[in-house]
Design an enzyme around this catalytic site. Sequence first.
Site, PDB file in Angstrom:
ATOM      1  N   LYS A 121      32.988  -3.547  49.120  1.00 34.53           N
ATOM      2  CA  LYS A 121      32.516  -2.557  50.097  1.00 34.53           C
ATOM      3  C   LYS A 121      30.996  -2.439  50.135  1.00 34.53           C
ATOM      4  O   LYS A 121      30.418  -2.084  51.155  1.00 34.53           O
ATOM      5  CB  LYS A 121      33.157  -1.202  49.808  1.00 34.53           C
ATOM      6  N   GLU A 143      32.816   8.021  56.517  1.00 34.10           N
ATOM      7  CA  GLU A 143      34.131   8.557  56.168  1.00 34.10           C
ATOM      8  C   GLU A 143      34.576   7.894  54.872  1.00 34.10           C
ATOM      9  O   GLU A 143      34.069   6.821  54.517  1.00 34.10           O
ATOM     10  CB  GLU A 143      35.141   8.226  57.267  1.00 34.10           C
ATOM     11  N   SER A 409      39.299  -8.388  45.517  1.00 36.99           N
ATOM     12  CA  SER A 409      38.380  -7.516  46.259  1.00 36.99           C
ATOM     13  C   SER A 409      37.683  -6.463  45.419  1.00 36.99           C
ATOM     14  O   SER A 409      36.610  -5.992  45.782  1.00 36.99           O
ATOM     15  CB  SER A 409      39.133  -6.853  47.413  1.00 36.99           C
TER      16      SER A 409
HETATM   17  C1  PLP Z   1      38.843  -0.483  50.375  1.00 36.25           C
HETATM   18  C2  PLP Z   1      39.385  -1.602  49.595  1.00 36.25           C
HETATM   19  C3  PLP Z   1      40.246  -2.565  50.172  1.00 36.25           C
HETATM   20  C4  PLP Z   1      40.761  -2.479  51.578  1.00 36.25           C
HETATM   21  O1  PLP Z   1      39.796  -2.543  52.580  1.00 36.25           O
HETATM   22  P1  PLP Z   1      39.629  -3.814  53.506  1.00 36.25           P
HETATM   23  O2  PLP Z   1      38.724  -3.333  54.584  1.00 36.25           O
HETATM   24  O3  PLP Z   1      40.974  -4.211  54.012  1.00 36.25           O
HETATM   25  O4  PLP Z   1      39.024  -4.887  52.685  1.00 36.25           O
HETATM   26  C5  PLP Z   1      40.667  -3.630  49.393  1.00 36.25           C
HETATM   27  N1  PLP Z   1      40.302  -3.748  48.093  1.00 36.25           N
HETATM   28  C6  PLP Z   1      39.483  -2.844  47.507  1.00 36.25           C
HETATM   29  C7  PLP Z   1      39.124  -3.035  46.081  1.00 36.25           C
HETATM   30  C8  PLP Z   1      39.001  -1.748  48.226  1.00 36.25           C
HETATM   31  O5  PLP Z   1      38.202  -0.853  47.631  1.00 36.25           O
END
Ligand code: PLP
Length: 432
Positions: A121, A143, A409
């Site tokens: 993010k 948000e 992610s």
């Molecule tokens: C917020 C988040 C997501 C989901 O958001 P996307 O916009 O679909 O990438 C996925 N993994 C983590 C670790 C997150 O914090």
Amino acid sequence: MNASMDPTPALGAASLTGISAQQRQALYAAHIAGKFPDELGRYGPFGGRYVPETLIPAHERLEAGVKRWLRDPEFQAELQRELLQWAGRPTALSHAPKLSQRWGAEVWLKREDLAHTGAHKINNAIGQALLARRLGAKRIVAETGAGQHGVASAAACARVGLPCTVYMGAIDMERQAPNVGRMRLLGAKVVSVTSGDQTLRAAIDEAMRDWVANPDGTYYLLGSAVGAHPYPYLVRELQLVIGREARTQFQQQAGALPDVIVACVGGGSNAIGLFHPFIGDPSVAILGIEAGGIGMGLGENAAPLSSGRPGVLHGSYSMLLHDNDGQIQETQSISAGLDYPGVGPEHSLLLATGRVTYEAANDDEALDAVRECCSCEGILPALESAHALAGARRWAATHPGKKILIGLSGRGDKDMPTLQRTLIAQLAAEQS
Ligand SMILES: *Cc1c(COP(=O)(O)O)cnc(C)c1O
């Protein structure tokens, strides 16, 4: 509610039967030729800008700002510097020897868990905060649902020197108290949203209202590849760094392109960032994994690409979980970051063209994947990322010996309260 009573059976790709094979091919060709988004912000039939009159000028100003700055060499140099010196990029690509052995595959992990604030993010937050400064913004609104985007935004705003107001649903503030404290420490003002569903959906509405009420000097920092044009495009461009780095690193380490790339899909930002640089590589299969929650019935998951159908939410036409009357459905997932009824429009296009396969992994599969990744590789993945691991594992079972690139992610430290109640309680019982 049991499945036979379900008035809206799972649809997903089946809801897109209006698109002919010829149209699918034309859309795919246009996509890899870089034609989307078009002037109207559309990705074939999806995307666009379905917002009230009052929101149009703000979106148009942002669109002009994106056109002016995003590819500006000075802006890009500033962004690169911040990514390198502050956000911890490039993130590692880790070969995963034990997962490889267990799955009968060659597995690599793109380590966004190592990025500043613990997930991908930050790539988007710092990029938009720098853009806001270039556009002369005096304050930023954002948000947040689980608080991860709020924390990334608060950190980015502190870094660029802009005050930050984060709107967060009252229910989420209670569920995610540590992140509320983190945002306040980072200098952000956190506003509790008590309207609507008191979660992410209402928080987005409230942040937009603030943006429109203060058209001069306020910048809205949206957290995923969703919303009205130009947001899905802007967020994709800022997350492309994931796929670009991974592509180069993979070729260096494996001497080839991966056979499949896999990412979890909430709003779709980490997935589109990983996927996009590989879309024109026909030898690379692409797999997006949504939150299967506790089942594929109404209200049991957060998987609009697997079980929804097209509709409009937050200014964009895309796959959506809604019933025959257009009522947005409740969603459920063990991972707060995937718990959203909509998805970015580019993913709906990728589903329609058939270029990407979307599947769901359920809560239990995600928990299993957390445990396996922890004990095999010494990495605690976020529950969101664990959905990608679960999907990849399933793919490996039917495609032996292949090279798999998984977008990890984020890190799972934020999930400790949930893990404590589930996996850790189990482990403790096994060890006593
Ligand atoms: C917020 C988040 C997501 C989901 O958001 P996307 O916009 O679909 O990438 C996925 N993994 C983590 C670790 C997150 O914090």
